[in-house]
Scaffold this motif. Structure first.
Motif, short mmCIF file in Angstrom:
data_model
loop_
_atom_site.label_atom_id
_atom_site.label_comp_id
_atom_site.label_asym_id
_atom_site.label_seq_id
_atom_site.Cartn_x
_atom_site.Cartn_y
_atom_site.Cartn_z
N MET A 100 0.84 -1.20 0.00
CA MET A 100 0.00 0.00 0.00
C MET A 100 0.87 1.25 0.00
SD MET A 100 -3.19 0.92 -0.10
CE MET A 100 -4.29 2.30 0.27
N ALA A 101 1.89 1.26 0.85
CA ALA A 101 2.79 2.41 0.89
C ALA A 101 3.54 2.55 -0.44
CB ALA A 101 3.78 2.25 2.04
N LYS A 102 3.94 1.42 -1.01
CA LYS A 102 4.64 1.47 -2.30
C LYS A 102 3.74 2.05 -3.38
CE LYS A 102 6.87 -1.38 -5.82
NZ LYS A 102 7.28 -2.75 -6.24
N ALA A 103 2.48 1.66 -3.39
CA ALA A 103 1.55 2.17 -4.40
C ALA A 103 1.36 3.68 -4.26
CB ALA A 103 0.20 1.46 -4.29
N ILE A 104 1.24 4.14 -3.02
CA ILE A 104 1.06 5.58 -2.80
C ILE A 104 2.30 6.36 -3.24
CG2 ILE A 104 0.79 7.33 -1.00
CD1 ILE A 104 -0.98 5.27 0.50
N ARG A 105 3.49 5.82 -2.93
CA ARG A 105 4.73 6.48 -3.39
C ARG A 105 4.80 6.50 -4.92
NH1 ARG A 105 7.08 3.40 0.84
NH2 ARG A 105 7.91 1.91 -0.68
N ARG A 106 4.38 5.41 -5.53
CA ARG A 106 4.43 5.33 -6.99
C ARG A 106 3.47 6.34 -7.63
NH1 ARG A 106 7.29 4.73 -11.42
NH2 ARG A 106 6.29 3.49 -13.05
N ILE A 107 2.30 6.52 -7.01
CA ILE A 107 1.36 7.53 -7.50
C ILE A 107 2.01 8.91 -7.46
CG2 ILE A 107 -0.78 8.77 -6.96
CD1 ILE A 107 -1.94 6.05 -6.07
N ALA A 108 2.68 9.20 -6.36
CA ALA A 108 3.35 10.50 -6.24
C ALA A 108 4.42 10.67 -7.30
CB ALA A 108 3.95 10.64 -4.84
N THR A 109 5.20 9.61 -7.56
CA THR A 109 6.26 9.67 -8.57
C THR A 109 5.67 9.92 -9.95
OG1 THR A 109 7.71 8.19 -7.32
CG2 THR A 109 8.10 8.37 -9.68
N LEU A 110 4.61 9.19 -10.30
CA LEU A 110 3.99 9.36 -11.62
C LEU A 110 3.35 10.74 -11.75
CD1 LEU A 110 2.45 5.81 -12.05
CD2 LEU A 110 4.29 6.80 -13.42
N ASN A 111 2.72 11.21 -10.68
CA ASN A 111 2.13 12.55 -10.73
C ASN A 111 3.20 13.61 -10.97
OD1 ASN A 111 -0.37 11.47 -10.27
ND2 ASN A 111 -0.48 12.06 -8.11
N GLU A 112 4.37 13.44 -10.36
CA GLU A 112 5.46 14.39 -10.59
C GLU A 112 5.99 14.28 -12.01
OE1 GLU A 112 8.53 14.42 -7.59
OE2 GLU A 112 7.10 13.93 -6.01
N LYS A 113 6.03 13.08 -12.53
CA LYS A 113 6.48 12.89 -13.91
C LYS A 113 5.54 13.60 -14.88
CE LYS A 113 8.56 9.14 -15.00
NZ LYS A 113 8.95 7.74 -15.33
N ILE A 114 4.23 13.50 -14.62
CA ILE A 114 3.24 14.18 -15.45
C ILE A 114 3.40 15.69 -15.33
CG2 ILE A 114 0.76 14.63 -15.70
CD1 ILE A 114 0.34 11.66 -14.86
N ALA A 115 3.60 16.16 -14.10
CA ALA A 115 3.76 17.60 -13.88
C ALA A 115 5.00 18.15 -14.58
CB ALA A 115 3.83 17.89 -12.39
#
Length: 372
Positions: free
Chosen positions: A86-101
């Motif tokens: 769960m923590a890994k998924a949340i971190r991955r969401i943050a990483t992908l959101n930053e990549k999009i930004a």
């Protein structure tokens, strides 16, 4: 000599078979630019090994994404059952959101069917967030709502082994869904998250399809009636999936063949078999690979060997994996692989209408039905 009845029957069969070129077709760049092109399970990992910051796409990755012509890729947040997923998924969401930004002119998140259309119209690549296992839920199904609010749109029920909701494809018992699994099927329908049955055991797939409220998908698989491999799916379940309105994505993986690396001919054979079994409205593509080409050098060979050894140690390696077996189709080892495949299918007599469905139209339909 053929009787009139035999001749008519043979002619009808030839016309119905998607791989028989009764007339010459072509698939042009304009056709491809018009189509909705979706990789139902892929990755946008940076091909530059020395990329300093993962959230800032390299120039090469940006070039590859533009060249691919893809409308959307379903990218994985979490897979497997080890560690705090769960923590890994949340971190991955943050990483992908930053990549999009960091690249808003090229990347965007996909949450609705309208977002897919917007990605197509603005020539951006949409990222669909998925997880390839439900172990991160533990026994708390309220996490589905939490993850959906953070952007999750596709949830795979199991990976290769057993979890709390059901059996994966490598489990010998093949016991199907648990009671929690049945509750999860209902919860995915209620929250309008696409249920993905890739990697699941045969009984798990069959039971989940029967109980599904929304069209499910098997985002990346092959045809088990062609090659008896646990990661592939039998015709019986493929037909049931189609009857429920779902879509099977054929992968670019070695599991299409008994041993070694699969070729484009192997891939096309599985695609055409799936179309004959399911109908052209229920087959798509899920490469299970990266958008960028893989450079086959000493560094890659070392990575492949270490990755295989790690999967064996975790007990999640499937038959056919190996330290020298590529996880992609060599013939299509470039960013524009979907267009090349489309041209190959056109040369076999596929009309553009059918190719468009395969490239992404069918998955776009399911996404629209589930997400709204």
């Amino acid at each position: 000599m053929l009787s009139r009845r035999t001749f008519i029957a043979a002619s009808t069969a030839l016309a119905a078979h998607p791989g028989v070129a009764s007339e010459r077709h072509s698939y042009t760049t304009k056709d491809y630019e018009r189509a909705m092109v979706i990789d139902a399970l892929g990755a946008v990992s940076d091909p530059e090994p020395d990329a300093a910051i993962e959230t800032e796409p390299s120039a090469r990755l940006l070039k590859d994404l533009r060249e691919s012509g893809l409308t959307a890729v379903s990218v994985t947040l979490s897979v497997g059952s080890t560690g705090d997923r769960m923590a890994k998924a949340i971190r991955r969401i943050a990483t992908l959101n930053e990549k999009i930004a960091a690249a808003p002119d090229l990347l965007m998140r996909i949450r609705t069917a309208a977002d897919l259309t917007r990605a197509k119209d603005t020539r951006r690549l949409g990222l669909i967030y998925n997880v390839q296992d439900t172990s991160l839920l533990e026994n708390d199904l309220s996490r589905v709502t939490t993850l959906r609010a953070m952007g999750l749109r596709v949830m795979q029920m199991t990976y290769n082994t057993r979890n709390l909701v059901g059996d994966g494809c490598l489990e010998r018992a093949d016991s199907g869904l648990s009671n929690l699994g049945r509750e999860l099927v209902a919860e995915l329908g209620r929250t309008r998250v696409v249920m993905d049955l890739s990697h699941s055991g045969r009984a798990t797939i069959a039971e989940a399809i029967r109980e599904a409220r929304m069209p499910p998908v098997i985002s990346h698989t092959g045809c088990r009636d062609l090659h008896d491999h646990p990661r592939n799916v039998y015709d019986t379940e493929l037909r049931a999936l189609a009857a429920k309105g779902g879509v099977a994505g054929i992968y670019f993986m070695p599991f299409l063949v008994p041993r070694g690396n699969a070729s484009k001919d192997d891939l096309i054979r599985h695609i055409e078999h799936a179309v004959n079994v399911c109908g052209e409205d229920h087959v798509g593509l899920g490469t299970d690979g990266n958008v960028s080409a893989t450079l086959i050098d000493d560094g890659y060979r070392k990575y492949l060997r270490e990755e295989y050894e790690s999967r064996v140690a975790q007990g999640i390696a499937a038959p056919g994996e190996g330290p020298e077996v590529h996880q992609f189709i060599l013939d299509y080892n470039h960013p524009r692989r979907f267009f090349t495949l489309a041209q190959d299918l056109a040369a076999r007599g596929w009309p553009a209408r059918r190719i468009d469905k395969l490239l992404g139209g069918n998955f776009a339909r399911v996404y629209a039905e589930v997400w709204g």
